[in-house]
Scaffold this active site. Structure first.
Site, PDB file in Angstrom:
ATOM      1  N   HIS A   7      40.804 126.110  -2.312  1.00 44.94           N
ATOM      2  CA  HIS A   7      40.538 126.271  -0.964  1.00 44.94           C
ATOM      3  C   HIS A   7      40.912 124.779  -0.344  1.00 44.94           C
ATOM      4  O   HIS A   7      41.019 123.808  -0.890  1.00 44.94           O
ATOM      5  CB  HIS A   7      39.230 126.544  -0.644  1.00 44.94           C
ATOM      6  CG  HIS A   7      38.040 125.730  -1.312  1.00 44.94           C
ATOM      7  ND1 HIS A   7      37.411 125.625  -2.678  1.00 44.94           N
ATOM      8  CD2 HIS A   7      37.388 124.790  -0.642  1.00 44.94           C
ATOM      9  CE1 HIS A   7      36.571 124.695  -2.680  1.00 44.94           C
ATOM     10  NE2 HIS A   7      36.628 124.016  -1.738  1.00 44.94           N
ATOM     11  N   HIS A  79      38.493 118.289   2.851  1.00 46.30           N
ATOM     12  CA  HIS A  79      38.966 118.234   1.630  1.00 46.30           C
ATOM     13  C   HIS A  79      39.995 119.350   1.199  1.00 46.30           C
ATOM     14  O   HIS A  79      39.938 120.427   1.845  1.00 46.30           O
ATOM     15  CB  HIS A  79      38.012 117.806   0.465  1.00 46.30           C
ATOM     16  CG  HIS A  79      37.083 119.150   0.354  1.00 46.30           C
ATOM     17  ND1 HIS A  79      35.938 119.294   1.075  1.00 46.30           N
ATOM     18  CD2 HIS A  79      37.033 120.345  -0.391  1.00 46.30           C
ATOM     19  CE1 HIS A  79      35.311 120.340   0.831  1.00 46.30           C
ATOM     20  NE2 HIS A  79      35.995 121.056  -0.301  1.00 46.30           N
ATOM     21  N   GLU A 130      38.559 117.817  -4.299  1.00 45.31           N
ATOM     22  CA  GLU A 130      37.568 118.374  -5.138  1.00 45.31           C
ATOM     23  C   GLU A 130      38.551 119.052  -6.314  1.00 45.31           C
ATOM     24  O   GLU A 130      39.480 119.795  -6.118  1.00 45.31           O
ATOM     25  CB  GLU A 130      37.003 119.757  -4.319  1.00 45.31           C
ATOM     26  CG  GLU A 130      35.803 120.208  -4.814  1.00 45.31           C
ATOM     27  CD  GLU A 130      35.280 121.541  -3.941  1.00 45.31           C
ATOM     28  OE1 GLU A 130      35.555 121.668  -3.060  1.00 45.31           O
ATOM     29  OE2 GLU A 130      34.020 121.970  -4.432  1.00 45.31           O
TER      30      GLU A 130
HETATM   31 CO    CO Z   1      35.003 122.687  -1.178  1.00 45.12          CO
END
Ligand code: CO
Length: 141
Positions: A7, A79, A130
């Site tokens: 994502h 992020h 991440e």
């Molecule tokens: Co995230």
């Protein structure tokens, strides 16, 4: 080692307004809000055909995105999350190269119930990364 883009996350000051923009404006499918106290955020996921967009709103007193929103009051790209098959293996290789992991360096459980960790943006071209451990069998979900 590097898997799919799991994502892309956008920090927002007003989650309800952001959900309305994506649901009504883009006619996107948006998940129900999920409070993640351990991460200090409330999240929803917007489905796009090739990935998901995570909309993040601060939750609680010590939210890690509060300072980001002070610098970016209308919100901003926060992020990018990549899938990895083995999170600890990835972490150990990256830290051996000098990369820093945020927090205590140990994986936490993320919004999808999988272990996640965050890498220091100064070690990755100014981008907060991440990593999410996704079993190979779940990669086509
Ligand atoms: Co995230």
């Amino acid at each position: 080692m590097l898997g799919r883009v799991n994502h892309i996350a956008i920090a927002v000051p007003d989650l309800a307004a952001a959900v309305k923009a994506y649901r009504d404006g883009f006619r996107a499918s948006v998940s129900a809000p999920q409070v993640l106290p351990e991460h200090g955020v409330t999240v929803v996921f917007v489905d796009a055909p090739n990935t998901r967009i995570e909309l993040l709103e601060p939750y609680g007193e010590a939210s890690p995105i509060a300072a980001f929103l002070e610098r970016n009051p209308s919100g901003g790209l926060h992020h990018i999350c990549y899938d990895v098959e083995d999170l600890v293996d990835a972490r150990d290789r990256l830290t051996a190269m000098g990369a820093r992991v945020l927090g205590n360096g140990e994986p936490k459980i993320g919004a999808h119930g999988n272990p996640v960790l965050f890498l220091h943006p100064k070690d990755f071209q100014g981008t907060l990364i991440e990593l999410e451990e996704v079993p190979p069998s779940a990669e086509n979900m």
